[in-house]
Write a protein that holds these residues in place. Structure first.
Motif, PDB file in Angstrom:
ATOM      1  N   LEU A 240       0.857  -1.186   0.000  1.00  0.00           N
ATOM      2  CA  LEU A 240       0.000   0.000   0.000  1.00  0.00           C
ATOM      3  C   LEU A 240       0.891   1.234   0.000  1.00  0.00           C
ATOM      4  O   LEU A 240       1.864   1.305   0.748  1.00  0.00           O
ATOM      5  CB  LEU A 240      -0.902   0.024   1.243  1.00  0.00           C
ATOM      6  CG  LEU A 240      -1.766   1.281   1.453  1.00  0.00           C
ATOM      7  CD1 LEU A 240      -2.818   1.419   0.353  1.00  0.00           C
ATOM      8  CD2 LEU A 240      -2.437   1.252   2.833  1.00  0.00           C
ATOM      9  N   VAL A 241       0.548   2.188  -0.860  1.00  0.00           N
ATOM     10  CA  VAL A 241       1.223   3.486  -0.887  1.00  0.00           C
ATOM     11  C   VAL A 241       0.168   4.553  -0.674  1.00  0.00           C
ATOM     12  O   VAL A 241      -0.873   4.547  -1.337  1.00  0.00           O
ATOM     13  CB  VAL A 241       1.954   3.736  -2.226  1.00  0.00           C
ATOM     14  CG1 VAL A 241       2.592   5.126  -2.241  1.00  0.00           C
ATOM     15  CG2 VAL A 241       3.011   2.656  -2.471  1.00  0.00           C
ATOM     16  N   VAL A 242       0.413   5.451   0.270  1.00  0.00           N
ATOM     17  CA  VAL A 242      -0.484   6.583   0.483  1.00  0.00           C
ATOM     18  C   VAL A 242       0.316   7.862   0.326  1.00  0.00           C
ATOM     19  O   VAL A 242       1.514   7.902   0.641  1.00  0.00           O
ATOM     20  CB  VAL A 242      -1.157   6.544   1.872  1.00  0.00           C
ATOM     21  CG1 VAL A 242      -2.083   5.352   1.991  1.00  0.00           C
ATOM     22  CG2 VAL A 242      -0.121   6.531   2.992  1.00  0.00           C
ATOM     23  N   SER A 243      -0.334   8.909  -0.155  1.00  0.00           N
ATOM     24  CA  SER A 243       0.382  10.167  -0.314  1.00  0.00           C
ATOM     25  C   SER A 243      -0.584  11.339  -0.335  1.00  0.00           C
ATOM     26  O   SER A 243      -1.576  11.327  -1.069  1.00  0.00           O
ATOM     27  CB  SER A 243       1.210  10.174  -1.608  1.00  0.00           C
ATOM     28  OG  SER A 243       1.946  11.373  -1.715  1.00  0.00           O
ATOM     29  N   ASN A 244      -0.288  12.314   0.498  1.00  0.00           N
ATOM     30  CA  ASN A 244      -0.893  13.634   0.400  1.00  0.00           C
ATOM     31  C   ASN A 244       0.225  14.530  -0.108  1.00  0.00           C
ATOM     32  O   ASN A 244       0.870  15.243   0.664  1.00  0.00           O
ATOM     33  CB  ASN A 244      -1.406  14.092   1.766  1.00  0.00           C
ATOM     34  CG  ASN A 244      -2.046  15.468   1.728  1.00  0.00           C
ATOM     35  OD1 ASN A 244      -2.332  16.001   0.668  1.00  0.00           O
ATOM     36  ND2 ASN A 244      -2.260  16.050   2.889  1.00  0.00           N
ATOM     37  N   PRO A 245       0.506  14.482  -1.420  1.00  0.00           N
ATOM     38  CA  PRO A 245       1.725  15.105  -1.947  1.00  0.00           C
ATOM     39  C   PRO A 245       1.605  16.625  -1.980  1.00  0.00           C
ATOM     40  O   PRO A 245       0.503  17.182  -1.808  1.00  0.00           O
ATOM     41  CB  PRO A 245       1.804  14.527  -3.365  1.00  0.00           C
ATOM     42  CG  PRO A 245       0.378  14.320  -3.757  1.00  0.00           C
ATOM     43  CD  PRO A 245      -0.326  13.881  -2.487  1.00  0.00           C
ATOM     44  N   PRO A 246       2.702  17.323  -2.207  1.00  0.00           N
ATOM     45  CA  PRO A 246       2.654  18.784  -2.341  1.00  0.00           C
ATOM     46  C   PRO A 246       2.047  19.169  -3.694  1.00  0.00           C
ATOM     47  O   PRO A 246       2.745  19.554  -4.636  1.00  0.00           O
ATOM     48  CB  PRO A 246       4.130  19.192  -2.233  1.00  0.00           C
ATOM     49  CG  PRO A 246       4.878  17.999  -2.733  1.00  0.00           C
ATOM     50  CD  PRO A 246       4.083  16.795  -2.306  1.00  0.00           C
ATOM     51  N   PHE A 247       0.710  19.064  -3.761  1.00  0.00           N
ATOM     52  CA  PHE A 247       0.028  19.139  -5.059  1.00  0.00           C
ATOM     53  C   PHE A 247      -0.416  20.536  -5.469  1.00  0.00           C
ATOM     54  O   PHE A 247      -0.973  20.725  -6.554  1.00  0.00           O
ATOM     55  CB  PHE A 247      -1.192  18.202  -5.068  1.00  0.00           C
ATOM     56  CG  PHE A 247      -2.211  18.479  -3.992  1.00  0.00           C
ATOM     57  CD1 PHE A 247      -3.022  19.594  -4.032  1.00  0.00           C
ATOM     58  CD2 PHE A 247      -2.383  17.577  -2.940  1.00  0.00           C
ATOM     59  CE1 PHE A 247      -3.974  19.829  -3.047  1.00  0.00           C
ATOM     60  CE2 PHE A 247      -3.328  17.805  -1.954  1.00  0.00           C
ATOM     61  CZ  PHE A 247      -4.135  18.940  -2.013  1.00  0.00           C
ATOM     62  N   VAL A 248      -0.201  21.533  -4.633  1.00  0.00           N
ATOM     63  CA  VAL A 248      -0.731  22.862  -4.932  1.00  0.00           C
ATOM     64  C   VAL A 248      -0.014  23.455  -6.150  1.00  0.00           C
ATOM     65  O   VAL A 248       1.224  23.446  -6.228  1.00  0.00           O
ATOM     66  CB  VAL A 248      -0.597  23.793  -3.723  1.00  0.00           C
ATOM     67  CG1 VAL A 248      -1.081  25.206  -4.062  1.00  0.00           C
ATOM     68  CG2 VAL A 248      -1.403  23.233  -2.555  1.00  0.00           C
ATOM     69  N   ILE A 249      -0.774  23.950  -7.095  1.00  0.00           N
ATOM     70  CA  ILE A 249      -0.250  24.520  -8.336  1.00  0.00           C
ATOM     71  C   ILE A 249       0.163  25.965  -8.044  1.00  0.00           C
ATOM     72  O   ILE A 249      -0.676  26.832  -7.812  1.00  0.00           O
ATOM     73  CB  ILE A 249      -1.310  24.448  -9.443  1.00  0.00           C
ATOM     74  CG1 ILE A 249      -1.661  22.976  -9.721  1.00  0.00           C
ATOM     75  CG2 ILE A 249      -0.835  25.147 -10.710  1.00  0.00           C
ATOM     76  CD1 ILE A 249      -2.913  22.790 -10.556  1.00  0.00           C
ATOM     77  N   THR A 250       1.479  26.211  -8.028  1.00  0.00           N
ATOM     78  CA  THR A 250       2.028  27.481  -7.577  1.00  0.00           C
ATOM     79  C   THR A 250       2.826  28.147  -8.686  1.00  0.00           C
ATOM     80  O   THR A 250       3.581  27.472  -9.391  1.00  0.00           O
ATOM     81  CB  THR A 250       2.964  27.242  -6.366  1.00  0.00           C
ATOM     82  OG1 THR A 250       2.265  26.476  -5.372  1.00  0.00           O
ATOM     83  CG2 THR A 250       3.414  28.549  -5.750  1.00  0.00           C
ATOM     84  N   PRO A 251       2.719  29.482  -8.852  1.00  0.00           N
ATOM     85  CA  PRO A 251       3.577  30.176  -9.822  1.00  0.00           C
ATOM     86  C   PRO A 251       5.043  29.983  -9.463  1.00  0.00           C
ATOM     87  O   PRO A 251       5.418  30.075  -8.290  1.00  0.00           O
ATOM     88  CB  PRO A 251       3.160  31.645  -9.680  1.00  0.00           C
ATOM     89  CG  PRO A 251       1.808  31.615  -9.055  1.00  0.00           C
ATOM     90  CD  PRO A 251       1.779  30.389  -8.181  1.00  0.00           C
ATOM     91  N   ARG A 252       5.862  29.721 -10.435  1.00  0.00           N
ATOM     92  CA  ARG A 252       7.276  29.472 -10.202  1.00  0.00           C
ATOM     93  C   ARG A 252       8.064  30.785 -10.212  1.00  0.00           C
ATOM     94  O   ARG A 252       7.937  31.602 -11.112  1.00  0.00           O
ATOM     95  CB  ARG A 252       7.854  28.546 -11.278  1.00  0.00           C
ATOM     96  CG  ARG A 252       7.152  27.204 -11.383  1.00  0.00           C
ATOM     97  CD  ARG A 252       7.888  26.115 -10.609  1.00  0.00           C
ATOM     98  NE  ARG A 252       7.980  26.365  -9.196  1.00  0.00           N
ATOM     99  CZ  ARG A 252       7.024  26.035  -8.314  1.00  0.00           C
ATOM    100  NH1 ARG A 252       5.921  25.453  -8.712  1.00  0.00           N
ATOM    101  NH2 ARG A 252       7.187  26.279  -7.038  1.00  0.00           N
ATOM    102  N   GLY A 253       8.887  30.957  -9.172  1.00  0.00           N
ATOM    103  CA  GLY A 253       9.835  32.061  -9.139  1.00  0.00           C
ATOM    104  C   GLY A 253       9.236  33.440  -8.996  1.00  0.00           C
ATOM    105  O   GLY A 253       9.872  34.433  -9.378  1.00  0.00           O
ATOM    106  N   GLU A 254       8.035  33.538  -8.445  1.00  0.00           N
ATOM    107  CA  GLU A 254       7.387  34.832  -8.273  1.00  0.00           C
ATOM    108  C   GLU A 254       7.552  35.307  -6.831  1.00  0.00           C
ATOM    109  O   GLU A 254       7.163  34.618  -5.894  1.00  0.00           O
ATOM    110  CB  GLU A 254       5.896  34.738  -8.621  1.00  0.00           C
ATOM    111  CG  GLU A 254       5.618  34.403 -10.077  1.00  0.00           C
ATOM    112  CD  GLU A 254       5.889  35.571 -11.011  1.00  0.00           C
ATOM    113  OE1 GLU A 254       6.086  36.696 -10.507  1.00  0.00           O
ATOM    114  OE2 GLU A 254       5.905  35.358 -12.235  1.00  0.00           O
ATOM    115  N   ALA A 255       8.136  36.474  -6.657  1.00  0.00           N
ATOM    116  CA  ALA A 255       8.367  37.017  -5.322  1.00  0.00           C
ATOM    117  C   ALA A 255       7.039  37.238  -4.609  1.00  0.00           C
ATOM    118  O   ALA A 255       6.073  37.715  -5.208  1.00  0.00           O
ATOM    119  CB  ALA A 255       9.143  38.331  -5.413  1.00  0.00           C
ATOM    120  N   GLY A 256       7.012  36.875  -3.330  1.00  0.00           N
ATOM    121  CA  GLY A 256       5.843  37.143  -2.507  1.00  0.00           C
ATOM    122  C   GLY A 256       4.768  36.078  -2.540  1.00  0.00           C
ATOM    123  O   GLY A 256       3.842  36.112  -1.736  1.00  0.00           O
ATOM    124  N   VAL A 257       4.876  35.119  -3.477  1.00  0.00           N
ATOM    125  CA  VAL A 257       3.831  34.093  -3.595  1.00  0.00           C
ATOM    126  C   VAL A 257       3.903  33.112  -2.424  1.00  0.00           C
ATOM    127  O   VAL A 257       2.879  32.704  -1.880  1.00  0.00           O
ATOM    128  CB  VAL A 257       3.952  33.345  -4.930  1.00  0.00           C
ATOM    129  CG1 VAL A 257       3.091  32.102  -4.940  1.00  0.00           C
ATOM    130  CG2 VAL A 257       3.545  34.266  -6.084  1.00  0.00           C
TER     131      VAL A 257
END
Length: 523
Positions: A240-257
């Motif tokens: 069994l493999v379970v995962s709550n991965p870091p799935f949030v879709i985030t802008p790359r390299g943007e200051a302040g995000v």
């Protein structure tokens, strides 16, 4: 005021024994805290609105010593308490022991000197296949206690997504379980109750330190490994493999995000989820199941189900995706900005700059919406067999009956059953209607025949299936005594239709009802 540092707790078995004993004696449990707060303040705190809890706990302490109020104010509400008050509620560990564990920082050694929490220590309760659990989970201080934005190396405690994954996980006994991206370790703790061995990975050493502390406090042994996603376990397989991965879709390299370690996997768009879905089969043993949460992009001109279904095809595994929610780009940006404590009332310039960056990033890929849901994958038990993988991609946004782990396990068993049955074998068996299924019929006034006929499951995903006369009549006759062949023959005579043609029409519909658990094999 005592300064808050960014440390991690220390795993000391003797001190943890004392802490565990003192927390139990103080009734610092989920039920104990809710009893103290009452439903209004408790529900508000669940929404991260702390004022009602602050009012209730202050009143409780004004009326006399209350260990629950002291611990709640200290560890969850971010309030200073006195050394004397903490010594009273932790009589075995005492403030000095809590400081050695890395839980608190002190201003001085006098009874009236202030003590402030360095970590969040919250009670946790749940019910899984092995029964009830009552644990305490340590994590970084949250937004309520900090009264400000979160640091990017923030280690999250038990959030809504964590609870969802714990509820959907199949809890059959397993020899080995892998928790990918374990964070504070909550999924690994649950897995330890039905597995012979549990391995938990995380790229963040601070997260692993918290998982180690939480496991020791719960009396659980985990194999913790540092590294990205599946890298620490390459060459190994798990049941069994379970995962709550870091799935949030985030802008790359943007200051302040804010590229928070606990939720941002460093990839563009939804590539973190796509990569895990397509690669997790490499660590699944035959018959092994993988379950994860995820976000995926709805791109302009593309069918989201076809796009995500392509990930399942690439995996080569049985695959099932259930989309539970869809947000537009603005809703999505607002959700995750506020999740990180980036709000207009604290820093409007940062909030608006990050908001604009999020919208621009999603627009560049033609994203019109972002889906959230559950992914279940399985490697068929018969490796190399000429079996076509089972695939389902669907949207279910209504209320479901949690926990869903047992329902998902039954569906996977039914998939195997149906896949192995020929047409003759399917109708040659006896079937019975599941106990939670109701037959609903809607009539137009004055008409003798129903206009709409529905089969509705009361549990699990609460599926509703619209039926026609033949299918409704077949299901109505499934009492566990007659075979499908006998029922079809009787219906052919009753409806004055060819029995063979009726059987061919009903077969795919029956397979669907069996898979979804509305029809069960008769004992």
């Amino acid at each position: 005021m005592v300064a808050v540092t960014s440390s991690v707790p220390v795993t000391d078995p003797t001190l943890l024994d004392a802490l565990r004993s003192d927390l139990r004696s103080a009734d610092y449990t989920l039920d104990g805290v809710r009893s103290l707060l009452g439903p209004v303040a408790a529900d508000a705190l669940d929404r991260e609105e702390a004022l009602p809890a602050r009012v209730v706990t202050a009143s409780a302490l004004a009326s006399g010593a209350d260990g629950r109020a002291t611990l709640l104010r200290l560890f969850q509400l971010g309030e200073d308490v006195t050394r004397a008050a903490l010594d009273a509620v932790l009589p075995t560990l005492r403030t000095a022991g809590a400081e050695r564990l890395g839980l608190v920082a002190t201003q001085g050694a006098d009874d009236g000197d202030a003590v402030r929490a360095v970590v969040d220590l919250s009670p946790y309760a749940a019910v899984d296949a092995a029964g009830e659990v009552d644990w305490w989970i340590a994590s970084d201080l949250g937004e309520v206690a900090r009264r400000g934005a979160l640091p990017e190396n923030f280690v999250l405690g038990v959030g809504g997504a964590s609870r969802t994954l714990a509820q959907i996980t199949v809890r059959e006994p397993r020899g080995s379980v892998l928790d990918v991206g374990t964070g504070c370790g909550i999924q690994a703790l649950h897995a330890s109750r039905h597995a012979g061995a549990v391995v938990a990975t995380d790229i963040d050493a601070r997260a692993l330190a918290y998982a180690r502390f939480n496991a020791a406090l719960a009396g659980v042994r985990l194999d913790l490994r540092e590294g990205s996603m599946l890298e620490p376990v390459l060459g190994e397989t798990f049941d069994l493999v379970v995962s709550n991965p870091p799935f949030v879709i985030t802008p790359r390299g943007e200051a302040g995000v804010g590229e928070f370690t606990y939720r941002d996997g460093g990839a563009v768009g939804d590539d973190v989820v796509r990569s895990l879905v397509t690669s997790v089969g490499s660590v699944l043993a035959p018959g092994g199941v993988a379950q994860l949460l995820g976000n995926w992009e709805h791109r302009r001109g593309e069918d989201w189900a076809e796009r995500v279904g392509g990930w399942l095809t690439e995996s080569g595994l049985d695959g099932w995706v259930v989309q539970r929610e869809v947000q537009d780009p603005a809703q999505y940006a607002e959700l995750w900005l506020r999740d990180g404590g980036i709000t207009p009332d604290r820093d409007r310039a940062r909030f608006e700059g990050a908001y604009a960056a999020w919208l621009a990033d999603l627009d560049r890929r033609g994203v019109e919406g972002i889906g959230f849901g559950l992914v279940t994958l399985r490697r068929p038990a018969l490796a190399g067999a000429a079996v076509s993988p089972w695939r389902r991609v669907e949207e279910i946004t209504g209320t479901v009956a949690q926990p869903l782990g047992a329902t998902i396990a039954r569906v996977l068993d039914a998939v195997d059953l149906v896949r192995d049955l020929t047409s003759e074998a399917l109708l040659g068996r006896r079937w019975q209607v599941a106990g939670d299924v109701t037959d609903e019929r809607y009539f137009t006034p004055g008409e003798a025949s129903p206009r709409v006929m529905l089969l509705r499951a009361g549990g699990g995903f609460a599926r509703t299936v619209r039926t026609e006369t033949g299918l409704a009549a077949f299901v109505g006759a499934c009492d566990g005594e007659l075979t499908g062949v006998q029922i079809v023959a009787a219906l052919g005579t009753l409806l004055e239709v060819d029995a063979a043609a009726l059987a061919a029409e009903l077969e795919p519909q029956l397979r669907g009802l069996i898979t979804d658990g509305l029809l069960l094999p008769a004992p």
